[in-house]
Design an enzyme around this catalytic site. Structure first.
Site, PDB file in Angstrom:
ATOM      1  N   ARG A 115      15.297  57.042 -26.118  1.00  0.00           N
ATOM      2  CA  ARG A 115      14.567  58.457 -26.101  1.00  0.00           C
ATOM      3  C   ARG A 115      13.445  57.940 -27.058  1.00  0.00           C
ATOM      4  O   ARG A 115      13.160  58.885 -27.379  1.00  0.00           O
ATOM      5  CB  ARG A 115      15.891  59.571 -27.018  1.00  0.00           C
ATOM      6  CG  ARG A 115      17.055  59.887 -25.741  1.00  0.00           C
ATOM      7  CD  ARG A 115      17.826  60.354 -26.674  1.00  0.00           C
ATOM      8  NE  ARG A 115      18.835  59.904 -27.628  1.00  0.00           N
ATOM      9  CZ  ARG A 115      19.447  60.248 -28.659  1.00  0.00           C
ATOM     10  NH1 ARG A 115      19.381  61.090 -28.978  1.00  0.00           N
ATOM     11  NH2 ARG A 115      19.497  58.697 -29.569  1.00  0.00           N
ATOM     12  N   GLN A 155       7.545  67.778 -55.499  1.00  0.00           N
ATOM     13  CA  GLN A 155       6.318  68.220 -53.931  1.00  0.00           C
ATOM     14  C   GLN A 155       6.144  67.372 -53.386  1.00  0.00           C
ATOM     15  O   GLN A 155       5.925  66.065 -53.427  1.00  0.00           O
ATOM     16  CB  GLN A 155       4.780  68.403 -54.993  1.00  0.00           C
ATOM     17  CG  GLN A 155       3.926  68.967 -54.229  1.00  0.00           C
ATOM     18  CD  GLN A 155       2.303  68.959 -55.408  1.00  0.00           C
ATOM     19  OE1 GLN A 155       2.663  69.539 -56.431  1.00  0.00           O
ATOM     20  NE2 GLN A 155       1.520  69.141 -54.742  1.00  0.00           N
ATOM     21  N   HIS A 162      -8.079  57.479 -55.622  1.00  0.00           N
ATOM     22  CA  HIS A 162      -6.999  58.523 -57.122  1.00  0.00           C
ATOM     23  C   HIS A 162      -6.154  58.379 -57.701  1.00  0.00           C
ATOM     24  O   HIS A 162      -5.689  57.136 -57.098  1.00  0.00           O
ATOM     25  CB  HIS A 162      -7.239  59.836 -56.232  1.00  0.00           C
ATOM     26  CG  HIS A 162      -7.851  60.433 -54.946  1.00  0.00           C
ATOM     27  ND1 HIS A 162      -7.618  61.133 -53.975  1.00  0.00           N
ATOM     28  CD2 HIS A 162      -9.835  60.016 -55.273  1.00  0.00           C
ATOM     29  CE1 HIS A 162      -8.837  61.367 -52.823  1.00  0.00           C
ATOM     30  NE2 HIS A 162      -9.726  60.952 -53.710  1.00  0.00           N
ATOM     31  N   LYS A 169       3.580  58.269 -57.034  1.00  0.00           N
ATOM     32  CA  LYS A 169       3.905  58.469 -55.478  1.00  0.00           C
ATOM     33  C   LYS A 169       4.509  58.130 -54.405  1.00  0.00           C
ATOM     34  O   LYS A 169       4.889  57.179 -54.808  1.00  0.00           O
ATOM     35  CB  LYS A 169       2.792  60.099 -55.270  1.00  0.00           C
ATOM     36  CG  LYS A 169       1.527  58.209 -55.162  1.00  0.00           C
ATOM     37  CD  LYS A 169       0.046  59.127 -54.934  1.00  0.00           C
ATOM     38  CE  LYS A 169      -0.883  58.876 -55.717  1.00  0.00           C
ATOM     39  NZ  LYS A 169      -1.512  59.056 -54.758  1.00  0.00           N
ATOM     40  N   HIS A 178      -4.916  55.058 -55.892  1.00  0.00           N
ATOM     41  CA  HIS A 178      -4.232  55.454 -54.850  1.00  0.00           C
ATOM     42  C   HIS A 178      -5.629  54.845 -53.920  1.00  0.00           C
ATOM     43  O   HIS A 178      -6.949  56.714 -54.240  1.00  0.00           O
ATOM     44  CB  HIS A 178      -3.253  56.187 -55.003  1.00  0.00           C
ATOM     45  CG  HIS A 178      -2.964  55.692 -53.130  1.00  0.00           C
ATOM     46  ND1 HIS A 178      -2.963  56.489 -52.164  1.00  0.00           N
ATOM     47  CD2 HIS A 178      -1.632  54.542 -52.064  1.00  0.00           C
ATOM     48  CE1 HIS A 178      -2.228  56.860 -50.958  1.00  0.00           C
ATOM     49  NE2 HIS A 178      -1.526  55.275 -50.918  1.00  0.00           N
ATOM     50  N   TYR A 236       3.521  62.552 -48.650  1.00  0.00           N
ATOM     51  CA  TYR A 236       3.602  61.779 -50.309  1.00  0.00           C
ATOM     52  C   TYR A 236       4.641  63.060 -50.516  1.00  0.00           C
ATOM     53  O   TYR A 236       5.154  64.170 -50.444  1.00  0.00           O
ATOM     54  CB  TYR A 236       2.112  62.566 -50.703  1.00  0.00           C
ATOM     55  CG  TYR A 236       0.707  62.193 -50.127  1.00  0.00           C
ATOM     56  CD1 TYR A 236       0.227  61.132 -50.210  1.00  0.00           C
ATOM     57  CD2 TYR A 236       0.515  62.732 -49.134  1.00  0.00           C
ATOM     58  CE1 TYR A 236      -1.630  60.957 -49.857  1.00  0.00           C
ATOM     59  CE2 TYR A 236      -1.276  62.754 -48.402  1.00  0.00           C
ATOM     60  CZ  TYR A 236      -1.865  61.339 -49.573  1.00  0.00           C
ATOM     61  OH  TYR A 236      -2.989  60.831 -49.070  1.00  0.00           O
ATOM     62  N   ASP A 257     -15.269  61.799 -53.517  1.00  0.00           N
ATOM     63  CA  ASP A 257     -15.246  60.771 -53.189  1.00  0.00           C
ATOM     64  C   ASP A 257     -16.775  60.148 -53.000  1.00  0.00           C
ATOM     65  O   ASP A 257     -16.871  58.659 -53.743  1.00  0.00           O
ATOM     66  CB  ASP A 257     -13.922  60.282 -52.543  1.00  0.00           C
ATOM     67  CG  ASP A 257     -12.999  60.726 -51.994  1.00  0.00           C
ATOM     68  OD1 ASP A 257     -12.080  60.531 -53.112  1.00  0.00           O
ATOM     69  OD2 ASP A 257     -11.645  60.567 -51.344  1.00  0.00           O
TER      70      ASP A 257
END
Length: 183
Positions: A24, A48, A63, A72, A119, A132, A168
């Site tokens: 599957r 979050q 960033h 994170k 990152h 994230y 950026d």
């Protein structure tokens, strides 16, 4: 699920799931509080979850957050990305070191990035979805961006950049961004 330290970035970890595959497809656990706790991280600290989708060649980053920073967990849930972490914690034994990873839907590996590290990533497939899990609510006033092509970092991005945000594109050098981070 197995946790492995990332030698190039002090305090960073890779969380590798154990997929169960059959005709599957597959099933795997992508987050396990007990495994996260086993390496000294508080699983309840993550408050979050976010998701981004990028097309092949899109570059996002580099960033980081000023002030207390932001830890994170990052995972490529669909597709494949070239992921970059730069340690910008002045008290870290790996200060200014870089680490590169290929994250993909085939492995579902999650990367833990400590607060104070920059990152960024580039999508390597036609579609790449990145999940994230962040330990602080986002505050745009704390956003710091570093030029993806800063010669001091010399990041070997694997593809020509097809698209990036205006923020950026206009990002300052590492030296200028570090001044901003400290203020």
């Amino acid at each position: 699920m197995k946790a492995t330290e990332v030698p190039a970035i002090d305090g960073a970890f890779l969380f590798e799931p154990t997929p169960y595959a059959d005709e599957r497809g597959f099933f795997c656990r992508t987050f396990d509080a007990d495994v996260v706790r086993s390496v000294g991280l508080d699983p309840d600290a993550f408050i979050q979850d976010s998701l981004s989708r990028s097309a092949r060649g899109v570059l996002r980053g580099l960033h980081l957050r000023s002030g207390a920073g932001e830890a994170k967990l990052v995972r490529c849930s669909y597709g494949k990305i070239f992921d970059v972490v730069v340690d910008l914690r002045t008290d870290s034994p790996t200060y200014r070191d870089r680490a590169f990873f290929e994250l993909s839907d085939e492995t579902q590996v999650t990367l833990y990035i400590p607060a104070g590290c920059a990152h960024g990533f580039q999508a390597l497939t036609e579609t790449a979805d990145i999940s994230y899990r962040i330990d602080r609510a986002h505050d745009p006033a704390e956003d710091v961006t570093i030029a993806f092509d800063d010669p001091e970092l010399a990041i070997p991005w694997p593809l020509p950049v097809t698209s990036m945000s205006q923020r950026d594109r206009e990002a300052p050098s590492l030296a200028e961004a570090l001044k901003q981070k400290e203020s």
